[in-house]
Write an enzyme that holds these catalytic residues in place. Structure first.
Site, PDB file in Angstrom:
ATOM      1  CE1 TYR A 125      13.052  30.309   8.561  1.00 45.77           C
ATOM      2  CE2 TYR A 125      13.054  28.532   7.887  1.00 45.77           C
ATOM      3  CZ  TYR A 125      13.375  29.290   7.989  1.00 45.77           C
ATOM      4  OH  TYR A 125      12.979  29.578   5.892  1.00 45.77           O
ATOM      5  CE  LYS A 141      -0.026  -0.654   4.891  1.00 44.36           C
ATOM      6  NZ  LYS A 141      -1.322  -0.359   6.202  1.00 44.36           N
TER       7      LYS A 141
END
Ligand SMILES: *Cc1c(COP(=O)(O)O)cnc(C)c1O
Length: 370
Positions: A263, A38
């Site tokens: 950041y 899947k």
């Protein structure tokens, strides 16, 4: 090797195939090993991985959705069965039948709709039944299952071939829930077989295969272990690593004075350090939560990430490298046989499954060992 600006994701099909065979060898005699492919084979490429398992004898494949099933049917020969784990939506039954897909049905209403569609199609239309044995996710409740058993006509006409359920805690072999689910599933299986003696039973995922043989039943459904994730995290990983992810270094810098990196200015590189900025960030599946904890790999050494992971880039502290190594540093690996999917998951506070299925679309993909 082609040099690439956007990172190189290498998938070792030989290793994945070896993992399939190793899982199959663990099963009790008479139990077949399937393959869960899947979500594009956990993000690694169903077009390449499904045939690799097929060539090693796999004939039972599991996808999540009808669309994944349609895609897989085009890839595999007719003697492979393709099961759709999340079933078939109302109105798409005929499409499912015509494509030769086997849906998991998990409500009585779905079973009735399937029977009707099957009669309308006038062709064979095998399906699987999924029951809830204690996970409270997809699956027929005990009441509904009981009602189905009391309707032998419906049972026959729906052409049920496999009974499935899914384990909630199999990666923890000592968890008492495993036994509870095993018993509930075993009871349901025995009751169904009184009505449909040919029906096959399927319970175990990757981790379930590594519990004892009682969990194996007729068909096993491993996914993650095929792709190298450790099925029993408390012990050594018996599976081979399948993925190598290599990020190109796009800038190196020498830090002249103590400097905040990235950041939020969360981490400081001391004066004198060497840093490498690699092209690859959280938009590429380098999970942001591992910033400041994760690592890369080059010249046989772990290189710590420093500062937060950005969308398109990640900074590594490469001070540990010798000058000659620094000048030869073209790439940093962030997944390989040493820096494993499970290790990275630990840094990121998640599981190996999410590391694999998060890998982005900007990599050049290369398949080896076919
Ligand atoms: C995803 C899935 C599997 C495979 O599980 P792994 O833990 O990856 O081995 C098996 N069965 C069902 C129903 C699933 O949804």
């Amino acid at each position: 090797m082609t040099s690439t600006h956007d990172g190189l994701l290498t998938v070792n099909l030989q290793a994945a195939g070896d993992n399939f065979l190793a899982l199959e060898r663990r099963l009790r005699p008479g139990s077949r090993c399937g393959a869960v492919v899947k979500a594009d084979a956990y993000g690694l490429g169903v077009n390449e991985l499904a045939p690799a398992f097929y060539r090693r004898g796999c004939r039972d494949f599991f996808v999540a959705t009808l669309d994944e099933g349609l895609e897989l049917r085009d890839i595999l020969d007719e003697d492979a069965r393709v099961f759709v784990l999340t079933g078939v939506r109302p109105g798409r039954e005929l499409e499912c039948i015509r494509a030769g897909l086997i849906p998991n049905l998990f409500t009585l209403q779905q079973v009735r709709a399937w029977r009707n569609a099957r009669e309308a199609a006038g062709s064979p239309a095998p399906c699987a039944l999924k029951i809830d044995s204690g996970m409270t996710r997809l699956g027929m409740t005990e009441e509904e299952f009981g009602e189905l058993l009391r309707d032998p006509g419906l049972l026959q006409d729906a052409d049920i071939r496999v009974l499935m359920s899914h384990l909630a805690c199999a990666e923890d072999p000592g968890h008492p829930h495993n036994r509870r689910q095993l018993e509930a599933f075993g009871r349901a299986g025995a009751r169904l077989r009184e009505r449909l003696p040919e029906v096959q039973l399927s319970l175990a995922n990757s981790s379930g295969i590594h519990l004892d043989e009682a969990y194996h039943f007729d068909i096993a459904r491993p996914g993650s272990a095929l792709y190298g994730v450790n099925p029993q995290p408390a012990g050594e990983n018996p599976m081979r690593a399948v993925v190598t992810l290599s990020l190109p270094v796009v800038q190196q810098r020498h830090v002249a004075q103590d400097s905040w990196v990235g950041y939020g200015a969360t981490q400081r590189a001391p004066a004198g350090s060497w840093l490498a900025v690699a092209r690859g960030g959280y938009a590429d599946g380098i999970i942001r939560a591992q910033g400041g904890r994760g690592c890369g790999w080059a010249f046989g050494r772990r290189l710590p990430m420093i500062g937060r992971v950005s969308m398109d880039s990640t900074v590594f502290d490469i001070s540990a490298l010798a000058p000659a190594e620094r000048s030869g540093l073209g790439h940093i690996e962030v997944l390989n046989e040493v820096v494993t999917v499970d290790e990275v998951a630990e840094y990121a506070g998640t599981i190996g499954y999410e590391i694999l299925t998060s890998l982005g679309h900007r990599y050049t993909r290369r398949y080896t060992g076919s």
